[in-house]
Structures are given as structure tokens and as C-alpha cells.
Design a protein around this motif. Structure first.
Motif, PDB file in Angstrom:
ATOM      1  N   ALA A 123       0.836  -1.210   0.000  1.00  0.00           N
ATOM      2  CA  ALA A 123       0.000   0.000   0.000  1.00  0.00           C
ATOM      3  C   ALA A 123       0.865   1.251   0.000  1.00  0.00           C
ATOM      4  CB  ALA A 123      -0.924  -0.022   1.211  1.00  0.00           C
ATOM      5  N   LEU A 124       1.906   1.265   0.820  1.00  0.00           N
ATOM      6  CA  LEU A 124       2.809   2.422   0.855  1.00  0.00           C
ATOM      7  C   LEU A 124       3.511   2.602  -0.489  1.00  0.00           C
ATOM      8  CD1 LEU A 124       4.400   1.932   4.398  1.00  0.00           C
ATOM      9  CD2 LEU A 124       2.507   3.436   3.751  1.00  0.00           C
ATOM     10  N   ASN A 125       3.946   1.490  -1.076  1.00  0.00           N
ATOM     11  CA  ASN A 125       4.578   1.577  -2.403  1.00  0.00           C
ATOM     12  C   ASN A 125       3.595   2.110  -3.443  1.00  0.00           C
ATOM     13  OD1 ASN A 125       6.936   0.557  -1.345  1.00  0.00           O
ATOM     14  ND2 ASN A 125       6.523  -1.558  -1.983  1.00  0.00           N
ATOM     15  N   PHE A 126       2.372   1.636  -3.356  1.00  0.00           N
ATOM     16  CA  PHE A 126       1.355   2.080  -4.316  1.00  0.00           C
ATOM     17  C   PHE A 126       1.121   3.586  -4.183  1.00  0.00           C
ATOM     18  CE2 PHE A 126      -2.886   2.772  -5.982  1.00  0.00           C
ATOM     19  CZ  PHE A 126      -2.933   1.972  -7.104  1.00  0.00           C
ATOM     20  N   ALA A 127       0.982   4.069  -2.933  1.00  0.00           N
ATOM     21  CA  ALA A 127       0.746   5.501  -2.716  1.00  0.00           C
ATOM     22  C   ALA A 127       1.922   6.342  -3.179  1.00  0.00           C
ATOM     23  CB  ALA A 127       0.470   5.750  -1.240  1.00  0.00           C
ATOM     24  N   ARG A 156      -7.217   5.486  -5.943  1.00  0.00           N
ATOM     25  CA  ARG A 156      -7.207   4.467  -4.889  1.00  0.00           C
ATOM     26  C   ARG A 156      -6.075   4.664  -3.882  1.00  0.00           C
ATOM     27  NH1 ARG A 156      -7.296  -0.427  -9.232  1.00  0.00           N
ATOM     28  NH2 ARG A 156      -5.767   1.038 -10.137  1.00  0.00           N
ATOM     29  N   ALA A 157      -5.181   5.619  -4.143  1.00  0.00           N
ATOM     30  CA  ALA A 157      -3.968   5.763  -3.343  1.00  0.00           C
ATOM     31  C   ALA A 157      -4.276   6.136  -1.896  1.00  0.00           C
ATOM     32  CB  ALA A 157      -3.041   6.799  -3.978  1.00  0.00           C
ATOM     33  N   VAL A 158      -5.142   7.207  -1.642  1.00  0.00           N
ATOM     34  CA  VAL A 158      -5.400   7.643  -0.279  1.00  0.00           C
ATOM     35  C   VAL A 158      -6.174   6.596   0.506  1.00  0.00           C
ATOM     36  CG1 VAL A 158      -7.573   8.860  -0.799  1.00  0.00           C
ATOM     37  CG2 VAL A 158      -6.136   9.613   1.124  1.00  0.00           C
ATOM     38  N   VAL A 159      -7.015   5.828  -0.162  1.00  0.00           N
ATOM     39  CA  VAL A 159      -7.787   4.779   0.514  1.00  0.00           C
ATOM     40  C   VAL A 159      -6.851   3.690   1.049  1.00  0.00           C
ATOM     41  CG1 VAL A 159      -9.593   3.061   0.240  1.00  0.00           C
ATOM     42  CG2 VAL A 159      -9.790   5.257  -0.938  1.00  0.00           C
ATOM     43  N   VAL A 160      -5.959   3.234   0.187  1.00  0.00           N
ATOM     44  CA  VAL A 160      -5.052   2.176   0.636  1.00  0.00           C
ATOM     45  C   VAL A 160      -4.081   2.700   1.684  1.00  0.00           C
ATOM     46  CG1 VAL A 160      -5.252   0.931  -1.546  1.00  0.00           C
ATOM     47  CG2 VAL A 160      -3.404   2.570  -1.255  1.00  0.00           C
ATOM     48  N   ALA A 166      -3.542   1.225   5.348  1.00  0.00           N
ATOM     49  CA  ALA A 166      -2.190   0.884   5.804  1.00  0.00           C
ATOM     50  C   ALA A 166      -1.952   1.405   7.211  1.00  0.00           C
ATOM     51  CB  ALA A 166      -1.151   1.453   4.847  1.00  0.00           C
ATOM     52  N   ALA A 167      -2.471   2.634   7.506  1.00  0.00           N
ATOM     53  CA  ALA A 167      -2.321   3.175   8.858  1.00  0.00           C
ATOM     54  C   ALA A 167      -3.000   2.268   9.876  1.00  0.00           C
ATOM     55  CB  ALA A 167      -2.916   4.589   8.915  1.00  0.00           C
ATOM     56  N   ASN A 168      -4.195   1.793   9.552  1.00  0.00           N
ATOM     57  CA  ASN A 168      -4.906   0.888  10.463  1.00  0.00           C
ATOM     58  C   ASN A 168      -4.152  -0.434  10.622  1.00  0.00           C
ATOM     59  OD1 ASN A 168      -7.323   0.154  12.052  1.00  0.00           O
ATOM     60  ND2 ASN A 168      -7.599  -1.353  10.416  1.00  0.00           N
ATOM     61  N   ASP A 169      -3.628  -0.938   9.512  1.00  0.00           N
ATOM     62  CA  ASP A 169      -2.873  -2.196   9.590  1.00  0.00           C
ATOM     63  C   ASP A 169      -1.607  -2.031  10.420  1.00  0.00           C
ATOM     64  OD1 ASP A 169      -4.749  -3.479   8.054  1.00  0.00           O
ATOM     65  OD2 ASP A 169      -3.684  -3.151   6.165  1.00  0.00           O
ATOM     66  N   LEU A 170      -0.966  -0.876  10.300  1.00  0.00           N
ATOM     67  CA  LEU A 170       0.224  -0.613  11.104  1.00  0.00           C
ATOM     68  C   LEU A 170      -0.125  -0.589  12.583  1.00  0.00           C
ATOM     69  CD1 LEU A 170       1.893   2.112   8.890  1.00  0.00           C
ATOM     70  CD2 LEU A 170       2.909  -0.098   9.479  1.00  0.00           C
ATOM     71  N   ALA A 176      -9.115  14.104   2.271  1.00  0.00           N
ATOM     72  CA  ALA A 176      -9.833  12.824   2.209  1.00  0.00           C
ATOM     73  C   ALA A 176     -11.235  12.998   2.759  1.00  0.00           C
ATOM     74  CB  ALA A 176      -9.079  11.778   3.020  1.00  0.00           C
ATOM     75  N   GLU A 177     -12.123  12.100   2.404  1.00  0.00           N
ATOM     76  CA  GLU A 177     -13.502  12.194   2.881  1.00  0.00           C
ATOM     77  C   GLU A 177     -13.555  12.026   4.394  1.00  0.00           C
ATOM     78  OE1 GLU A 177     -15.937   9.048   1.516  1.00  0.00           O
ATOM     79  OE2 GLU A 177     -14.409   7.505   1.757  1.00  0.00           O
ATOM     80  N   GLY A 178     -14.724  12.445   4.996  1.00  0.00           N
ATOM     81  CA  GLY A 178     -14.865  12.503   6.448  1.00  0.00           C
ATOM     82  C   GLY A 178     -14.616  11.190   7.152  1.00  0.00           C
ATOM     83  N   SER A 179     -15.091  10.099   6.609  1.00  0.00           N
ATOM     84  CA  SER A 179     -14.903   8.809   7.290  1.00  0.00           C
ATOM     85  C   SER A 179     -13.427   8.461   7.401  1.00  0.00           C
ATOM     86  CB  SER A 179     -15.654   7.704   6.537  1.00  0.00           C
ATOM     87  OG  SER A 179     -15.160   7.577   5.214  1.00  0.00           O
ATOM     88  N   LEU A 180     -12.629   8.819   6.373  1.00  0.00           N
ATOM     89  CA  LEU A 180     -11.195   8.567   6.442  1.00  0.00           C
ATOM     90  C   LEU A 180     -10.547   9.472   7.484  1.00  0.00           C
ATOM     91  CD1 LEU A 180     -10.227   8.132   2.673  1.00  0.00           C
ATOM     92  CD2 LEU A 180     -10.583   6.359   4.380  1.00  0.00           C
TER      93      LEU A 180
END
Length: 968
Positions: free
Chosen positions: A518-522, A530-534, A538-542, A565-569
């Protein structure tokens, strides 16, 4: 062959001329005394002749007059009278006739007989050998038969020569001419078609010592066996020939060099040998017979591959395509590591193509790849150096196999999912092997992507992920890079969510892989929506991976993302930020982040995974709790206690508040503020009676009460623990400790009740069980309850006796002590019985009581405890002494006169004396313990008893002697 026939006029002429020259030279140099006779007294053979040399054309050879020489021998023969000398001269004459006949045969223009004279002479000499006359020294029948057979053979009388050779073999088996004889006999038998006889005679030559003939004999032996249809034996013979010719080659790579070294003639012999061996193998079981031959020979030969090559080519020439291919495959199966194996595998595939077997070609190519590809032992052992032809064939075959299976999988995808999946897996296998084998090939990027696709379709997700990563970040493929990179994020998520049971370390690996991808993709594809979503995921996975610093940084990056980013993010990122700060001990900052989450909660409370308001308040309470812990780390327990109690006021409805009050009590106990701790826990019991922590309070209250000398209250808490605990050890220990505390508080009835329950319910550990019983004997002693005391005394004895290997010094002491007290009753009973009239009846009661008393004391002795042993020994001695005294003090009959009374007294003494002696013996043994350092009450009492029983020895006063120093 030794004897020349008419098979080759040119070779025969050359050899006869050479022989004539040598004989003539021998005659010229040696004279009549040594012609034809070797150093051993026997005639020389052709094997003794030196190699032929072409004479110098300028050198003139002296012409010898054979007739003149023969005339000299004839005159000598006429003058000789001794039979032995006549035989020697006749041999010289016969040899000269032989030489003359050979020369005549060379000069002859027709085929008339030339050897009648030497034949007649040799026959006459043989007859003389059989006569009664003595034989000349050095003239042997085998030598004469050899020369006779040679003459007959050169004259074309082969049948007669064969008879003579048979006679030589039968009569002189040890003859030095035997090898040549047997070879000639073998050739005759072979020519006549008698292959069995030929085989026997060739075999005799092979087993002989004529090295020049052995190889040809072995070769011809094989042909004889072949002609007889005994192909197994023929193969062994021909293999022997090959062993002699090229057997020195230690590996197949040396065979070609060996064939060059042996020369053209022997190389042709090898070729002919291989040809006949190929025929023999084709008449047997083909390639299988090669393996059997190698086994029969005791191990493989370096030239083994030539046999397979010969047989495979023979089958191909015969249009036996399947047999030809199987021959090559058989070699490969039995020689998988041979350098020739790849070429043999290719030959097998070529045979299938020539024979038009399309269904066999693809499996054969698959087998080729598996045998020689990068995953094979063949490749590994050679580190990839498998040869250019094999490498090129791999390149072609891998592409063909992969394309075929991929096309099959796509065709089956809509109709048969299971078969399609298997086909995708097979295609992936070939794509992978191509990529691994030809990593620098121009097609490797495309092949890697196709590999990833097939792996994904087949459900082999982990390798698919790795292949996608290579496409996205290794090759940076512009056409498929973004989709490959996103797929590399989705696949680990699939693995994480999979319902399969998998090791935790693999789960962690996939989570890390997802985060990194995900970090590489961003970073690489930041313009992709899709970059900010992943990145947020990634932050949650970390955070889930406890990588709090990284999670905090990524969460801040999402919050600062442009466009926003949108509010939920945003909500999720603030929550992650709060958790991360909390875990990095930034408690004040964490509290602020949680407040921000609490503010955003109304709008985004329905976001998947969002916490409730209560949960957020719990996190705030936890932050305060951590501040209390920080105070503890600085050693300020008072401040920590105040903060913990404050939580119960700020967030009283939280679980943390309950724990805070509980911990405050703990820290008060640590400071030994027992009264305050008692108040905190008393309050806790009232407020949270059903809370799980309430169950742990009795143990703490026991400690609090003990430190305040409130023994009964502590014992009451132990009763609660014993009643409520589910831990058997806790229940047992609580019961015992409660009994002790009740005893200490003076509540003896409660103490007895708990000791009794302990002694009854907990037989193990044995030590505690016995101590509880001992306590009961002491408590009953204090309460003057003799019966119950005696009961537990006996129970101690019984418990120890049943303990087996668990017995200890303490259990033995307790049992001995109890037994000592128990035995006192029988001892006292014995002492109370008086001897009255009628004496027999009272004595019988007395003796029964004595046996009982002694037995009781002996039980004490069995324990071996010193302090009880000496007392028991004393009592046993006293039992015997008492009986002796009682006998002497017993009632006397009143109606006895003086004489009868005197006799009665004597009888009593006779009865009492043995008991007194026994008493003395026992007391002495007990007293002797003092010699080993034991001088306790029992020993002292035995000494006292002995002083009464034997006053002369044990009741003497100490005497002093005064000695004068004066000299009289």
C-alpha cells in the motif's frame, strides 16, 4: 590364428617367408645343435617371434643351402646309434623339411601338396615317442603334434590337422601350445557350425595365459554364443571385449578419447562389437537387458550409453519407433545424472515426431523440463551448465507448455471450474520456470505478468502476489503496473480474511506485505484515486501490527492529504492517531485525539469499526490511569493513589474506574497503610459485590487482618477462600491456614473442626496431613479428650505405615511417638496383673499381657527412632524383669509343709531365672548404646535396672588409690 590356411594368400605368403628367414637365420647362427629348441628344451612358437621388421633394401641376405645342411644331418643320422640322439637329429631333419616345404609352397604356382615329407617325419617321431626306446631330452609329444598339425593345416589337410590338435589337447592339457591349439580347434568348430564346441574351446583360450589370443577368443566366444541363440551369455562376452578395449575409460566423457587412443583397427572392433550387442539386445528385452547386463557385470560401464545408442538407432532403422523412444527413456531413467541424458531425451522426442505420435510429444517435453530444468537435480548439480542444445530446447519447450496449458485453462474456465483451476496451475508452473530459468530474456516481464494471472486464477495467492509485485515495482511495467500493484494489495487482504487455519507468523507476514504494498502504491501511483484509501488502510494495519510510530505518521499523512480525504477517512485517522499516541506514551496528546474522535463521533458513528461513546470514555479513563502509573514510576505513590481515586469521580461508569479503586488498595497495602486499605476494599465489596475482582479480596483481607492481629477475622476470610475458590491447592491451603489462625485466636472448636476436615479430605501431601493429625492429638490432649486423642494417635501410625515411598524422617518420628504413647496402655496392663492362686491361671493371664506389651514395644523399635528405641528397649527388659519379680513375689499355697514350701520356692526360682536373664540381656544391649554416643533417658534407666539386677557389676562405688612417691 596360429596355422595359416588358404583364407588369405597374401598374408600367408608373408608369414611363411618370415618364418623361413628366421629358421634359416637360426641355422646359420646356431648350427645343428640348437635349431628349433628353446631355452626350456621345447620348441618355440609363433608367440615367441619378435615383431616383423621391413628389412633394409640395401642389405643383402645370405642365401643358405638347405640341401647341404640336410645332407649333414642325414650323415649324422646314419652314424648315430643311440636312440635319443637319433630322435634329436630326426627332429632337425623334419624341421628342415618343414622349412623347405614352406618355401616350396611360396614359390608354387599350383595347389599340390608340399608337406608330405615333414608330415611323415613328424608321424614317425610320434611313433618313436610311443615305442619302448627312450625319448631324446627336450623332445615332447605336444611339440611334435603341434608341428604336425601345423604342417597338415598349411597343406590344406584341415580335418587331419584337427584330429592331431584334439590328440594334443587330450594328451597334453598343460602344453604351452594349448592356447593356440584350443583357438585353432575353436575356429574349426565355428567353421563347421559346431558353436557349442567352439564356445568351449574359445573359453579355454580366454581362461589361458596367452594374452595375444584372449581378446580375439573372447570376441569369437561371444559370436559362438550369439550363433547358439544364448544372447545373455553373448552380451557378457562382448562386454568383456569392450572392457578390454575401452574399459579403462572411467566415465562416459572419456570413451571417445579412449576410442581414439586404441587405433582404427580396434575402434572398428568396438563398432562391430556394439553392432552385434545391439542385435542381441533386440532379441532379448531391449533396454531392460542393458540394465540386467550392467548388474550381471557387477556395476555400470562408462560405455553403457553406446549400447543404448546402438539399440535405439537399430530400433529406429527397423521403424520400431516406440521401442526406440523407450530405449532412450530407459537410459535416462537409469542414468538421470549422465551428461548424455538430455540428448537421449531429445532423441526420444525426435523419435515420437518421426513416428507421428503427437499425444506423446507434449508429455515428453514436460518430462524433459522436469528432468533438466532449473528445479531439477540435474541443473543444480551443474549450476545451470547443462549444454547449449539442452538450454535451447528448454527455452522452446517451456513456452510451448505454458501457452498450451494457458489456452486450455481459458477454454475450460466457463465450463469446468476445477479442471480450469488445475490447468491454470500447470500453466503457472511453466511460466514460473521460464522466468526463473531465463531471467534476462526479453519476454520475462510479459511472462511474469502471465504467471501472476495464472497463479491468481488457480488460487495460489502468495506466489501471485509476489509476481504482481515484480511487475509493479520490479519491472515498473507501464501498461499493467498500477493494476498489478493494486492486486498486490488485495491478495494479502484475501489471505488475512481467509477462513483457513494458518500460522500466526504467516498472517503477520501478509499484513506486513499488504502495508508495504500500500505504501509503495501511494508513492509510485499517487495520482491513482485508490492511493489515499489504501494509505488509510495501511495506517490501520500498522496500528494492528503495533507499529505505532509508523501508524501515527501515516495517519497524520492521511489527515493532511490534498485534496482532503472524505470525512470517514478523517475520523478513522484521528482514532488511529489517538491509539498510536497512547501506545507511544504520549498520554496527554492521546487524550486530545480521543476528544477529537468524540467530537466527530455523531457524524461518523456508523462508520464500520467506529467505537461507541462509552468506549471513547474508557480510553480517556485509561489515559488518566496511565498518568497514575507514570507517578508510580517516579516513586510518588501518594499522587498515584489520588489519581486512581480521581478516576472513580471523573468516569465512574467505566471499567477502568473499578480497576483504579482496586489498585489504590494494592498500593495502600504496599505502603502498609492497613486501615486505609481495609476501608478501600470494604467499600469496593459494597459497590461491586459481583465484580470478578471481588473474588480476589479475601486473600488481601487475610493479609490486612493478620497485620492488624485480627486473627479471627483473617481466619473467617480463609473460610471464604476455602469455600469459593476453584483451585484445589488454594482450598487446601486455606483450610489448613484457617485452622492455625483459629487455634491462634483461641477458637479451639473451629480449629479442631478444620484440622479434622483437612486430615480427612487431604491425604496428600503426607507431611501436612500428619501435622494436622498431630495438631488434633495436641488439641484433644489440651481438652482432656483421651479417646479422641488415642484415635488420632493410632491414625498417625496407620497413615505412616501406608505411606510407602512417601515416608520421611518426620513421619517416622510422629508414628514412633504416637506408637510409644499407644503402647503404654498394654505395658501398664501387664504391670497391673498380679500372680495369685491358682498360679497357673494368673500366670497365663500375665504371660498373655506380657506378649501384648512386648509386641507393642517391638512396633516402636521397628521405626528406628533413637529417642523412642531406647525407652522401648528398657520397657521390654522391664517386662521380663517384672515377670521374674512377680513370680518370686507370687502367693504361696497355705497348706504346704516346710519341705514342700522349700521345693515350691525352688520351682519358682527355676521359672523366674530365665526371665531375669532375658531382662539382663536386653538391658545390657540397651546400655551398650552408650558406647556409640547414645545416653538418653532410656539408656540411663537400663543402667539403673542393671544396678538392681547385677549389683556386683553395675552398682560398684568408685574406689581411689593413694600412691606414695617416696622410695623405700
Amino acid at each position: 590364428m596360429i596355422f595359416l590356411t588358404k583364407q588369405s594368400t597374401r598374408s600367408r605368403t608373408t608369414r611363411v617367408t618370415l618364418l623361413a628367414l628366421i629358421i634359416a637365420s637360426s641355422v646359420h647362427l646356431q648350427g645343428c645343435g640348437t635349431f628349433g629348441i628353446g631355452d626350456d628344451g621345447r620348441g618355440k612358437t609363433l608367440a615367441d617371434l619378435p615383431d616383423a621388421k621391413i628389412p633394409n633394401a640395401k642389405t643383402k641376405v645370405e642365401v643358405l643351402d638347405m640341401a647341404r645342411i640336410e645332407q649333414s644331418y642325414q650323415r649324422a643320422l646314419a652314424a648315430a646309434e643311440e636312440p635319443a640322439l637319433r630322435q634329436q637329429i630326426m627332429v632337425r631333419i623334419a624341421d628342415l623339411e618343414m622349412a623347405r616345404s614352406e618355401k616350396a609352397q611360396l614359390d608354387a604356382t599350383d595347389t599340390r601338396r608340399q608337406y608330405d615329407k615333414p608330415i611323415a617325419l613328424y608321424n614317425e617321431l610320434l611313433k618313436m615317442q610311443g615305442a619302448a626306446a627312450p625319448s631324446a631330452k627336450g623332445i615332447q609329444p605336444d611339440q611334435l603334434r603341434y608341428k604336425l598339425a601345423k604342417a597338415m593345416s598349411l597343406d590344406g589337410r584341415t580335418e587331419e590337422a584337427s584330429v592331431i590338435l584334439d590328440q594334443l589337447a587330450q594328451t597334453n592339457p598343460d602344453s604351452p601350445f594349448m592356447a593356440e591349439t584350443q583357438f585353432r580347434r575353436a575356429e574349426k568348430s565355428f567353421a563347421d557350425g559346431d558353436y557349442a564346441a567352439a564356445e568351449r574351446n574359445y573359453d579355454a583360450v580366454v581362461k589361458g595365459n596367452n594374452a595375444e589370443l584372449q581378446q580375439n577368443a573372447l570376441y569369437m566366444k561371444g559370436w559362438a554364443q550369439f550363433k547358439r541363440g544364448d544372447y545373455d551369455l553373448a552380451l557378457k562376452s562382448f562386454a568383456g571385449v569392450l572392457d578390454q578395449l575401452i574399459g579403462h575409460a572411467t566415465n562416459p566423457q572419456d570413451v571417445d578419447a579412449a576410442l581414439t587412443d586404441i587405433g582404427l583397427s580396434k575402434a572398428n572392433l568396438v563398432k562391430d562389437t556394439l553392432r552385434v550387442m545391439g542385435l542381441s539386445l533386440s532379441y532379448l528385452d531391449g533396454a531392460k537387458s542393458i540394465s540386467e547386463l550392467q548388474l550381471a557385470l557387477g556395476g555400470p560401464r562408462a560405455y553403457e550409453y553406446l549400447l543404448y545408442q546402438q539399440l535405439g538407432q537399430l530400433y529406429l532403422e527397423q521403424k520400431r519407433f516406440t521401442d526406440s523412444a523407450e530405449t532412450y527413456q530407459h537410459f535416462v531413467q537409469h542414468n538421470p545424472n549422465s551428461d548424455f541424458s538430455p540428448s537421449f531425451s531429445i532423441k526420444a522426442i525426435d523419435v515420437y515426431q518421426q513416428g507421428d505420435f503427437p499425444s506423446l510429444i507434449l508429455p515428453a517435453k514436460q518430462e524433459f523440463v522436469e528432468r533438466y530444468g532449473i528445479s531439477s537435480n540435474f541443473w543444480t548439480q551443474r549450476k545451470g551448465a547443462i549444454g547449449d542444445n539442452a538450454l535451447a530446447y528448454l527455452h522452446q519447450s517451456l513456452q510451448e507448455l505454458a501457452q498450451y496449458e494457458h489456452a486450455q485453462a481459458q477454454t475450460l474456465k466457463a465450463t469446468n471450474k476445477a479442471d480450469s483451476t488445475a490447468a491454470f496451475a500447470r500453466a503457472a508452473k511453466w511460466y514460473r520456470e521460464f522466468v526463473q530459468t531465463f531471467a534476462k530474456d526479453a519476454q520475462v516481464a510479459e511472462m511474469t505478468f502471465l504467471l501472476a494471472e495464472c497463479l491468481n486464477e488457480s488460487g495460489d495467492l502468495i506466489p501471485a502476489m509476489e509476481a504482481y509485485e515484480q511487475v509493479a515495482y520490479g519491472y515498473m511495467d507501464q501498461l499493467r503496473g498500477a493494476d498489478a500493484g493494486y492486486a498486490a494489495i488485495l491478495i494479502p487482504q484475501q489471505l488475512i480474511q481467509s477462513a483457513r487455519s494458518l500460522p500466526d507468523n504467516r498472517m503477520e507476514e501478509w499484513q506486513n506485505r499488504k502495508i508495504q504494498n500500500a505504501l509503495n502504491f501511494a508513492d509510485v501511483y499517487k495520482n491513482d484515486p485508490r492511493a489515499v484509501v489504501v494509505l488509510a488502510e495501511a495506517a490501520n494495519d500498522l496500528l494492528q501490527q503495533n507499529r505505532y510510530v509508523d501508524a501515527k505518521n501515516i495517519a497524520e499523512r492521511v489527515i493532511a492529504w490534498q485534496p482532503p480525504a472524505e470525512g470517514s477517512l478523517q475520523f478513522t485517522s484521528w482514532l488511529i492517531l489517538g491509539h498510536s499516541r497512547f501506545e507511544t506514551k504520549e498520554y496527554a496528546a492521546a487524550e486530545q485525539a480521543y476528544v477529537q474522535v468524540l467530537n466527530l463521533l455523531p457524524a461518523h458513528g456508523k462508520t464500520p469499526g467506529a467505537p461507541s461513546a462509552q468506549q471513547v470514555r474508557e480510553r480517556i479513563a485509561a489515559s488518566i490511569y496511565r498518568q497514575a502509573e507514570a507517578s508510580l514510576e517516579f516513586g510518588d505513590k501518594d499522587a498515584a493513589i489520588a489519581q486512581l481515586l480521581r478516576i472513580t469521580q471523573v468516569t465512574p461508569d467505566t471499567e477502568v474506574a473499578i480497576k483504579a479503586q482496586y489498585d489504590a488498595g494494592v498500593y495502600l497495602m504496599d505502603q502498609e497503610k492497613w486501615t486505609q486499605a481495609e476501608n478501600v476494599y470494604t467499600s469496593f465489596r459494597k459497590k461491586y459485590p459481583q465484580h470478578a475482582l471481588a473474588a480476589t479480596l479475601p486473600a488481601k483481607m487475610v493479609l490486612i487482618y493478620q497485620n492488624q492481629n485480627k486473627w479471627q477475622q483473617a481466619a473467617d476470610e480463609l473460610v471464604v477462600m476455602e469455600r469459593t475458590s476453584t483451585d484445589p491447592d488454594v482450598k487446601r491451603q486455606s483450610l489448613y491456614m484457617g485452622a492455625e489462625l483459629y487455634e491462634k485466636s483461641g477458637k479451639l472448636s473451629q480449629a479442631i473442626e478444620q484440622y479434622q476436615r483437612y486430615a480427612t479430605q487431604y491425604p496428600r501431601p503426607l507431611a501436612n496431613n500428619l501435622e494436622a493429625q498431630f495438631k488434633l492429638t495436641e488439641l484433644y490432649k489440651a481438652s482432656a479428650n483421651r479417646d479422641k486423642r488415642n484415635y488420632w494417635l493410632q491414625n498417625i501410625v496407620n497413615t505412616h505405615n501406608r505411606a510407602g515411598s512417601e515416608k520421611s524422617d518426620r513421619s517416622t518420628w510422629l508414628a514412633a511417638s504416637a506408637q510409644t504413647e499407644i503402647s503404654q496402655a498394654s505395658y501398664d496392663e501387664f504391670a497391673r496383673i498380679s500372680l495369685t492362686l491358682p498360679l497357673k491361671a494368673s500366670l497365663q493371664r500375665k504371660r498373655a499381657a506380657m506378649e501384648k506389651a512386648i509386641k507393642a514395644q517391638e512396633q516402636i523399635l521397628a521405626y528406628g527412632v533413637s529417642e523412642f528405641t531406647t525407652e522401648a528397649s528398657f520397657k521390654i527388659g522391664e517386662v521380663y524383669a517384672q515377670l521374674s519379680r512377680d513370680l518370686m513375689n507370687s502367693q504361696r499355697p497355705k497348706d504346704l509343709d516346710e519341705l514342700a514350701l522349700e521345693q515350691y520356692e525352688i520351682l519358682l526360682e527355676e521359672q523366674a531365672y530365665p526371665f531375669e536373664e532375658k531382662a539382663i540381656e536386653i538391658h545390657q544391649a540397651n546400655a551398650q548404646r552408650s558406647w556409640k554416643g547414645t545416653y538418653d533417658a532410656g539408656v540411663k534407666r537400663s543402667f539403673a535396672a542393671l544396678a538392681k539386677l547385677l549389683p556386683g557389676r553395675y552398682n560398684k562405688s568408685e574406689m581411689r588409690l593413694e600412691v606414695s612417691d617416696e622410695i623405700h
